[in-house]
Design a protein around this motif. Sequence first.
Motif, PDB file in Angstrom:
ATOM      1  N   ILE A 282      14.255  -5.874 -94.368  1.00  0.00           N
ATOM      2  CA  ILE A 282      13.834  -6.327 -93.053  1.00  0.00           C
ATOM      3  C   ILE A 282      12.809  -7.436 -93.229  1.00  0.00           C
ATOM      4  O   ILE A 282      11.960  -7.365 -94.121  1.00  0.00           O
ATOM      5  N   SER A 283      12.899  -8.442 -92.390  1.00  0.00           N
ATOM      6  CA  SER A 283      11.924  -9.536 -92.439  1.00  0.00           C
ATOM      7  C   SER A 283      11.744 -10.074 -91.032  1.00  0.00           C
ATOM      8  O   SER A 283      12.558  -9.799 -90.143  1.00  0.00           O
ATOM      9  N   GLY A 284      10.660 -10.822 -90.851  1.00  0.00           N
ATOM     10  CA  GLY A 284      10.381 -11.331 -89.517  1.00  0.00           C
ATOM     11  C   GLY A 284       9.856 -12.746 -89.555  1.00  0.00           C
ATOM     12  O   GLY A 284       9.247 -13.172 -90.550  1.00  0.00           O
ATOM     13  N   ASP A 285      10.118 -13.464 -88.501  1.00  0.00           N
ATOM     14  CA  ASP A 285       9.609 -14.823 -88.321  1.00  0.00           C
ATOM     15  C   ASP A 285       8.819 -14.825 -87.026  1.00  0.00           C
ATOM     16  O   ASP A 285       9.396 -14.882 -85.939  1.00  0.00           O
ATOM     17  N   ASN A 286       7.492 -14.766 -87.153  1.00  0.00           N
ATOM     18  CA  ASN A 286       6.629 -14.716 -85.972  1.00  0.00           C
ATOM     19  C   ASN A 286       6.814 -15.933 -85.078  1.00  0.00           C
ATOM     20  O   ASN A 286       6.838 -15.809 -83.856  1.00  0.00           O
ATOM     21  N   ALA A 287       6.931 -17.080 -85.691  1.00  0.00           N
ATOM     22  CA  ALA A 287       7.023 -18.315 -84.908  1.00  0.00           C
ATOM     23  C   ALA A 287       8.288 -18.335 -84.063  1.00  0.00           C
ATOM     24  O   ALA A 287       8.302 -18.893 -82.962  1.00  0.00           O
ATOM     25  N   GLU A 288       9.353 -17.738 -84.579  1.00  0.00           N
ATOM     26  CA  GLU A 288      10.623 -17.723 -83.863  1.00  0.00           C
ATOM     27  C   GLU A 288      10.842 -16.424 -83.101  1.00  0.00           C
ATOM     28  O   GLU A 288      11.866 -16.262 -82.442  1.00  0.00           O
ATOM     29  N   ASN A 289       9.884 -15.484 -83.205  1.00  0.00           N
ATOM     30  CA  ASN A 289      10.032 -14.173 -82.555  1.00  0.00           C
ATOM     31  C   ASN A 289      11.377 -13.541 -82.904  1.00  0.00           C
ATOM     32  O   ASN A 289      12.099 -13.043 -82.025  1.00  0.00           O
ATOM     33  N   THR A 290      11.696 -13.583 -84.174  1.00  0.00           N
ATOM     34  CA  THR A 290      12.983 -13.085 -84.627  1.00  0.00           C
ATOM     35  C   THR A 290      12.777 -12.160 -85.824  1.00  0.00           C
ATOM     36  O   THR A 290      11.960 -12.444 -86.702  1.00  0.00           O
ATOM     37  N   VAL A 291      13.524 -11.088 -85.820  1.00  0.00           N
ATOM     38  CA  VAL A 291      13.518 -10.143 -86.926  1.00  0.00           C
ATOM     39  C   VAL A 291      14.917 -10.109 -87.527  1.00  0.00           C
ATOM     40  O   VAL A 291      15.912 -10.200 -86.801  1.00  0.00           O
ATOM     41  N   TYR A 292      14.968  -9.977 -88.834  1.00  0.00           N
ATOM     42  CA  TYR A 292      16.239  -9.981 -89.541  1.00  0.00           C
ATOM     43  C   TYR A 292      16.431  -8.680 -90.311  1.00  0.00           C
ATOM     44  O   TYR A 292      15.467  -8.021 -90.694  1.00  0.00           O
ATOM     45  N   LEU A 293      17.672  -8.360 -90.544  1.00  0.00           N
ATOM     46  CA  LEU A 293      18.013  -7.246 -91.422  1.00  0.00           C
ATOM     47  C   LEU A 293      19.111  -7.728 -92.369  1.00  0.00           C
ATOM     48  O   LEU A 293      20.239  -7.941 -91.938  1.00  0.00           O
ATOM     49  N   GLN A 294      18.744  -7.920 -93.615  1.00  0.00           N
ATOM     50  CA  GLN A 294      19.703  -8.293 -94.641  1.00  0.00           C
ATOM     51  C   GLN A 294      20.269  -7.018 -95.248  1.00  0.00           C
ATOM     52  O   GLN A 294      19.503  -6.178 -95.743  1.00  0.00           O
ATOM     53  N   MET A 295      21.581  -6.876 -95.193  1.00  0.00           N
ATOM     54  CA  MET A 295      22.236  -5.663 -95.692  1.00  0.00           C
ATOM     55  C   MET A 295      23.164  -6.047 -96.839  1.00  0.00           C
ATOM     56  O   MET A 295      24.090  -6.845 -96.644  1.00  0.00           O
ATOM     57  N   ASN A 296      22.915  -5.477 -98.000  1.00  0.00           N
ATOM     58  CA  ASN A 296      23.718  -5.740 -99.191  1.00  0.00           C
ATOM     59  C   ASN A 296      24.377  -4.461 -99.687  1.00  0.00           C
ATOM     60  O   ASN A 296      23.984  -3.362 -99.289  1.00  0.00           O
ATOM     61  N   SER A 297      25.355  -4.633-100.536  1.00  0.00           N
ATOM     62  CA  SER A 297      26.060  -3.482-101.129  1.00  0.00           C
ATOM     63  C   SER A 297      26.454  -2.473-100.052  1.00  0.00           C
ATOM     64  O   SER A 297      26.218  -1.272-100.183  1.00  0.00           O
ATOM     65  N   MET A 298      27.044  -2.980 -99.011  1.00  0.00           N
ATOM     66  CA  MET A 298      27.351  -2.132 -97.867  1.00  0.00           C
ATOM     67  C   MET A 298      28.496  -1.189 -98.177  1.00  0.00           C
ATOM     68  O   MET A 298      29.414  -1.512 -98.949  1.00  0.00           O
ATOM     69  N   GLN A 299      28.423  -0.024 -97.530  1.00  0.00           N
ATOM     70  CA  GLN A 299      29.413   1.026 -97.726  1.00  0.00           C
ATOM     71  C   GLN A 299      29.976   1.451 -96.378  1.00  0.00           C
ATOM     72  O   GLN A 299      29.352   1.235 -95.335  1.00  0.00           O
ATOM     73  N   PRO A 300      31.137   2.093 -96.384  1.00  0.00           N
ATOM     74  CA  PRO A 300      31.712   2.551 -95.106  1.00  0.00           C
ATOM     75  C   PRO A 300      30.753   3.420 -94.288  1.00  0.00           C
ATOM     76  O   PRO A 300      30.795   3.378 -93.057  1.00  0.00           O
ATOM     77  N   ASP A 301      29.871   4.150 -94.948  1.00  0.00           N
ATOM     78  CA  ASP A 301      28.895   4.968 -94.226  1.00  0.00           C
ATOM     79  C   ASP A 301      27.889   4.135 -93.450  1.00  0.00           C
ATOM     80  O   ASP A 301      27.156   4.666 -92.608  1.00  0.00           O
ATOM     81  N   ASP A 302      27.825   2.855 -93.729  1.00  0.00           N
ATOM     82  CA  ASP A 302      26.927   1.970 -92.988  1.00  0.00           C
ATOM     83  C   ASP A 302      27.532   1.527 -91.653  1.00  0.00           C
ATOM     84  O   ASP A 302      26.862   0.842 -90.869  1.00  0.00           O
ATOM     85  N   THR A 303      28.767   1.894 -91.402  1.00  0.00           N
ATOM     86  CA  THR A 303      29.407   1.550 -90.136  1.00  0.00           C
ATOM     87  C   THR A 303      28.670   2.212 -88.984  1.00  0.00           C
ATOM     88  O   THR A 303      28.478   3.431 -88.975  1.00  0.00           O
TER      89      THR A 303
END
Length: 120
Positions: A70-91
């Motif tokens: 998880i990361s955030g950009d205060n100036a853009e008021n945006t939060v991100y979620l980078q998801m790697n090595s995803m699995q079917p259980d992440d659906t």
Amino acid sequence: QVQLVESGGGLVQAGGSLRLSCAASGRTFSTGLMGWFRQAPGKEREVVASIRWSSGATLYANSMKGRFTISGDNAENTVYLQMNSMQPDDTALYYCAANPAAAANRWDYWGPGTQVTVSS
């Protein structure tokens, strides 16, 4: 009022990656917490990760540690979620939420969610 809108969901193969975004508008704030949650069909909603705006401190659910960031950009008021090595259980349907008071379980604002589907 705070409006949250998620984007970036979609279909990905197992082992792949996705990056979700959550744009905040309205009465934005520079303190408090932002978080990502998810809810799979037939299951309860669960926390994925959270970030404190002021310090950038992060917390993760155990099953997401090392795979999600998880990361955030205060100036853009945006939060991100980078998801790697995803699995079917992440659906799941992934939600962004805001906790302006940084109080326990005080997630006052929610986005409509973005669907993430991981195929095997």
